[in-house]
Design an enzyme around this catalytic site. Structure first.
Site, short mmCIF file in Angstrom:
data_model
loop_
_atom_site.label_atom_id
_atom_site.label_comp_id
_atom_site.label_asym_id
_atom_site.label_seq_id
_atom_site.Cartn_x
_atom_site.Cartn_y
_atom_site.Cartn_z
N ASP A 79 0.85 -1.17 0.00
CA ASP A 79 0.00 0.00 0.00
C ASP A 79 0.90 1.24 0.00
O ASP A 79 2.12 1.13 0.14
CB ASP A 79 -0.94 -0.04 1.22
CG ASP A 79 -2.21 0.74 0.97
OD1 ASP A 79 -3.24 0.41 1.55
OD2 ASP A 79 -2.15 1.70 0.17
C1 GLC Z 1 -4.38 4.13 -0.28
C2 GLC Z 1 -5.27 2.96 0.08
C3 GLC Z 1 -5.30 1.87 -0.95
C4 GLC Z 1 -5.11 2.47 -2.33
C5 GLC Z 1 -3.72 3.05 -2.40
C6 GLC Z 1 -3.45 3.73 -3.75
O1 GLC Z 1 -3.72 4.60 0.85
O2 GLC Z 1 -5.06 2.34 1.34
O3 GLC Z 1 -6.56 1.19 -0.82
O4 GLC Z 1 -5.29 1.47 -3.33
O5 GLC Z 1 -3.46 3.97 -1.35
O6 GLC Z 1 -4.27 4.85 -3.88
#
Ligand code: GLC
Length: 721
Positions: A289
């Protein structure tokens, strides 16, 4: 499944790659914002948090600001993937640099959060899950993929299949609610809709299952907070939804921000290797993430960025979303022998495999500005968004006021009734302001006259009030946990004001989560849970309110009577030694009920259904159960027949109910159908204290009906196989 030809081409590339080029493939860049000043997304969010700029200013900067995609790093082979490149032209420009101007010409993969539609925002997942309709879920995913791939996106960070039992957690909006089976089926349908069975299609979108794992169990409903649970509960209630989505063929998995019983998912080898790879045979790519690898320092599990990179890679992480830890430290970690070359090659192999599977090596430019323009917000897409919204909004109360009679003079109240853009809900990145249709737009389209209710003016002379209350989209989704689920004081005051007028009131609730709707139940004669229903919100709401469409949605999470009931409100709770009762010394609250205001599986219709003649018996494969359901009203409707079971005596205490299956049946007025379910033996298995997977001999209760509370029961004297 591995293809020999692709594996050969991967190995050929690996044999030619330098250590730096391998590190570059692990690196996903989010670009940086070039506006008034060059700053990262994280810095921008910090400025919002400490009040230096407002949310609106940040949103405008994000949408207006030019991105710096660090093309020189790309040319040097230091970037293998981007996050959030939007637009075929921009993606082709960057892809051209990767393919034509780097030493090995390895194409980029571009990821974006296509969570519930792209330009055509459909209902948020929590809403759409209330359709209990795998075909619909797959069709909306397909539409999302057509639009997103036309805009240069190759992979979506979806489906999110985090079982969410605590409405205080803002990301419940992105889930299919509190049940493992529904989240798993939702995820499976989305994977199939996004990917199709041919990833090389230009409109195929790689799916990334997230957030692995149990992110929805964050303590206190506070986002990013610790998750700590027994291995039994993890295996029985939280892991199954990820497994089903992964085994549907998803080509990527994203570990969650949270720790799992003390080990952050980003560095959790048991999750990323033992379960995901060894037990499930997953051969796709894992991607962290955002910044999550670096945040292992904050967790207190990594001493520094180098240590975080080492732990994440060795746990089974392949790609680093925007932290830069892999890019900065992989070379030295391999040279120091702290990460093996085999592990590094495996990570690169997993990434290259996805790029080959998408056809990006042979066909790197998958869209064009013309194709992009043609794909967006077509009449067919709007029609599908409207259908999805019709099937997602739950009728909770109706004292006969609905469907609305024609020619009623309507008083339209609540700012959300006039707001097009709040309808898109959280994580609606491809949505463009103005595309949405509000309740006001819906009334206009139907040619229904209305007067706007103003706070500072006396109530208009009308026959019925139509009142919109609830959450704005910024109050749900990521980093949007709430300590209170009550409606706002102004919403409650408005509802009371309308109630005191003596005129009937229809309340429409917009929200990204379950809310405490007691005041709305008291003040309104009819109550519709609309969630955030997407671009066709208004027309779909009118379709339901005037009776063009018969409501058929059913809750996939109970609705609380009080915030304090969280997180114990979920339907598959255990009985305890002192089940809640009138006797003082039982498990209950002094100041709130222990049951939800509206139970899991609940929803009303403009017709009525009666259940009869339940039967259940063991078969060689499990338990076969049947029931008759009859439409006892005067109009056709769709009923979700739900099948629950309970194991009343076991070696660990078992849930009071567990959803095993469901079937949505269409019934004409007066029509009856015999609905049958076959529950496999595996459904009755659970983990004993020593983590042995066991099933018991003895009674299994079967409960069939239209929601988890109102069921008929049949018991089976079950002999495990
Ligand atoms: C965010 C979220 C995740 C998302 C990623 C990219 O913090 O936790 O669900 O896909 O970043 O945007």
């Amino acid at each position: 499944m591995k293809h020999p030809e692709i594996e050969k081409r991967i190995q050929d590339l690996l044999d030619r790659m330098t250590l730096e080029e391998k590190a570059g493939q692990l690196n996903q860049s989010g670009g940086s914002l070039v506006g008034a000043f060059d700053l990262s997304f994280e810095e921008l969010m910090t400025m919002v948090q400490d009040g230096r700029i407002t949310e609106e200013e940040a949103h405008k900067m994000l949408s207006d600001a030019k991105h710096d995609w660090h093309e020189d790093d790309l040319r040097a082979g230091r970037i293998g993937s981007y996050l959030n490149v939007i637009g075929a032209e921009e993606m082709n420009r960057l892809q051209h640099i990767a393919v034509e101007e780097t030493r090995l010409g390895i194409p980029l993969i571009n990821g974006f959060d296509v969570i519930h539609g792209f330009r055509t925002a459909t209902p948020i997942p929590l809403a759409e899950s209330c359709a209990w309709d795998t075909d619909l879920w797959q069709r909306t995913a397909r539409m999302s993929a057509e639009e997103a791939t036309a805009a240069g996106v190759h992979m979506t960070f979806s489906p999110m299949v985090d079982v969410s039992k605590d409405p205080r957690w803002g990301r419940i909006a992105e889930s299919a609610g509190e049940d493992a089976l529904l989240n798993g089926l939702y995820g499976e349908a989305k994977v199939r809709g996004y990917q199709t069975d041919d990833l090389t299609r230009h409109d195929a979108l790689a799916a990334c299952v997230k957030h692995f794992a149990a992110y929805g169990a964050a303590e206190g409903g506070r986002d990013y907070n610790r998750v700590d649970m027994s291995p039994q509960r993890f295996e029985e209630e939280y892991l199954p939804s990820y497994e089903r989505a992964v085994k549907a063929g998803a080509r990527a998995v994203m570990p969650a921000f949270n720790d799992l019983s003390g080990v952050p998912c980003s560095v959790n080898k048991k999750l990323l290797t033992d379960i995901l790879r060894t037990r499930w045979g997953f051969d796709g790519m894992t991607i962290s993430d955002a910044n999550a690898i670096a945040e292992c320092i904050n967790h207190g599990i990594a001493a520094d960025r180098r240590d975080a990179a080492r732990q994440a890679l060795n746990a089974g992480m392949d790609m680093d979303m925007t932290s830069g830890c892999f890019l900065d430290h992989v070379k030295e970690l391999v040279e120091a022998g702290e990460v093996s070359m085999d592990r590094l090659d495996e990570a690169v192999r997993n990434i290259l495999r996805l790029k080959f599977e998408l056809g990006l090596f042979d066909d790197p430019y998958r869209s064009s500005p013309e194709q992009e323009q043609a794909a967006m917000l077509t009449p067919a897409h709007r029609a599908l968004a409207r259908e999805a919204a019709q099937k997602s909004m739950v009728l909770l109360k109706n004292d006969g006021l609905l469907p609305l009679k024609a020619d009623l003079r309507i008083g339209l109240a609540g700012s959300l009734a006039f707001d097009r853009d709040e309808m898109s809900g959280t994580w609606s990145g491809g949505y463009r302001d103005g595309d949405g249709r509000s309740i006001q737009d819906g009334l206009d389209a139907e040619g229904i006259a209305y007067q706007a209710v103003r706070e500072d003016q006396p109530l208009p002379d009308c026959d019925v009030f139509l009142c919109a209350v609830g959450e704005r989209k910024a109050e749900s989704g990521e980093a949007a946990s709430r300590a209170s689920l009550d409606l706002t004081a102004s919403d409650i005051a408005l509802l009371k004001r309308l109630k005191e007028s003596g005129k009937p009131v229809v309340a429409v609730v917009f929200a990204g989560r379950p809310l405490c709707l007691g005041p709305a139940v008291e003040c309104a004669d009819a109550l519709l849970m609309a969630w955030h229903p997407g671009v066709e919100a208004g027309p779909a709401i009118l379709d339901l309110l005037i009776g063009r469409v018969n409501p058929s949605a059913r809750l996939t999470t109970g609705l609380p009577a009080a915030t304090g009931q969280c997180p114990t409100l979920y339907y598959d709770h255990i009985r305890t030694g002192r089940p809640a009762g009138v006797f003082k010394y039982t498990s209950k609250y002094l100041d709130a009920p222990v049951t939800p205001l509206f139970p899991f599986g609940f929803g009303l219709s403009y017709t009525s259904y009666r259940y009869s003649d339940i039967s259940a018996a063991q078969t060689s494969d499990g338990i076969h159960a049947e029931i008759t359901v009859r439409n006892t009203g005067d109009r056709a409707g769709d009923e979700v027949v739900q099948c629950y079971f309970r194991d009343p005596v076991a070696r660990r205490v078992r849930p009071m109910r567990k959803l095993a299956a469901f079937e949505k049946v269409a019934l004409q007025p007066g029509e009856s159908k015999r609905v049958a379910f076959d529950i496999p033996n595996a459904a009755f298995a659970y983990y004993d204290q020593e983590m042995n997977l066991v099933t018991d001999d003895g009674v299994i209760e079967i409960h069939l009906g239209g929601n988890v509370r109102d069921t008929l029961q049949a018991d089976v004297d079950y002999r495990h196989p």
